[in-house]
Design an enzyme around this catalytic site. Structure first.
Site, PDB file in Angstrom:
ATOM      1  N   GLY A   1       0.823  -1.202   0.000  1.00  0.00           N
ATOM      2  CA  GLY A   1       0.000   0.000   0.000  1.00  0.00           C
ATOM      3  C   GLY A   1       0.853   1.247   0.000  1.00  0.00           C
ATOM      4  O   GLY A   1       1.870   1.323  -0.682  1.00  0.00           O
ATOM      5  N   CYS A   2       0.479   2.190   0.804  1.00  0.00           N
ATOM      6  CA  CYS A   2       1.167   3.475   0.907  1.00  0.00           C
ATOM      7  C   CYS A   2       2.569   3.296   1.461  1.00  0.00           C
ATOM      8  O   CYS A   2       2.761   2.642   2.484  1.00  0.00           O
ATOM      9  CB  CYS A   2       0.348   4.383   1.812  1.00  0.00           C
ATOM     10  SG  CYS A   2       1.163   5.906   2.288  1.00  0.00           S
ATOM     11  N   PHE A   3       3.568   3.898   0.818  1.00  0.00           N
ATOM     12  CA  PHE A   3       4.935   3.741   1.312  1.00  0.00           C
ATOM     13  C   PHE A   3       5.152   4.416   2.651  1.00  0.00           C
ATOM     14  O   PHE A   3       6.026   4.032   3.412  1.00  0.00           O
ATOM     15  CB  PHE A   3       6.001   4.121   0.299  1.00  0.00           C
ATOM     16  CG  PHE A   3       5.892   5.460  -0.393  1.00  0.00           C
ATOM     17  CD1 PHE A   3       5.343   6.577   0.180  1.00  0.00           C
ATOM     18  CD2 PHE A   3       6.387   5.574  -1.685  1.00  0.00           C
ATOM     19  CE1 PHE A   3       5.278   7.798  -0.472  1.00  0.00           C
ATOM     20  CE2 PHE A   3       6.342   6.787  -2.368  1.00  0.00           C
ATOM     21  CZ  PHE A   3       5.781   7.898  -1.756  1.00  0.00           C
TER      22      PHE A   3
END
Length: 176
Positions: free
Chosen positions: A12-14
């Protein structure tokens, strides 16, 4: 420095996975960036559209004498939901897919073993991609060390804080 290894992955989001992984013992450096797409040096705003083919990834340099690749991947696989396709929480799109980009055949073999070890932890099938590493592009500076620099932001408090707390609860012996 010659005994260090590199791992590249995202769930997902880093910002989320960076906040978790950078707290582990043995992590020497960590960069947020992009990989898996077809545009050179993509800016964040372009990757967010989902049209570049890139995923938000982190690239980790670690000391395998302190944390093994196996443990790193196991913690990664249990710190996000590897059963949701192109999504983590409210983040939707191929840029938020769960992916492990292995750097050699040993990493591939270890990752396949970890997949087998964690499969029973989830009701749904694991959809995390396993692909050979290609190229990594650094994200802009404001995306590096995001959680540590923005802990008062709502996103950090609502989305990232619970992930960091889960890490502390499950892997207290592995964190700094």
């Amino acid at each position: 420095m010659e005994n260090l290894s590199v791992a590249t992955f995202v769930g997902g989001c880093f910002w989320c996975i960076e906040a978790v992984i950078q707290r582990l013992k043995g992590i020497e450096s960590l960069k947020s960036g992009f990989s898996g797409g077809f545009i050179k040096n993509p800016p964040y705003r372009e990757v967010c559209t989902g049209r570049t083919g890139h995923a938000e990834v982190i690239q980790v340099t670690f000391n395998p004498d302190i944390i093994s690749y196996h443990d790193l991947i196991y913690i990664f696989m249990t710190s996000h939901d590897p059963t949701t396709l192109n999504r983590q929480g409210a983040d939707k799109g191929t840029q938020y897919r769960s992916i492990i980009l292995y750097h050699d055949e040993e990493q591939k073999t270890i990752t396949e073993k970890v997949f087998e070890e964690v499969i029973s932890l989830y009701e749904d099938p694991i959809v995390t991609e396993l692909k050979s590493f290609g190229v990594f592009y650094n994200a802009e500076g404001e995306h590096q060390n995001y959680y540590n620099n923005n802990q008062d932001a709502r996103y950090c408090q609502i989305v990232i804080d619970p992930k960091v707390q889960k890490l502390k609860n499950l892997y207290a012996d592995k964190i700094i």
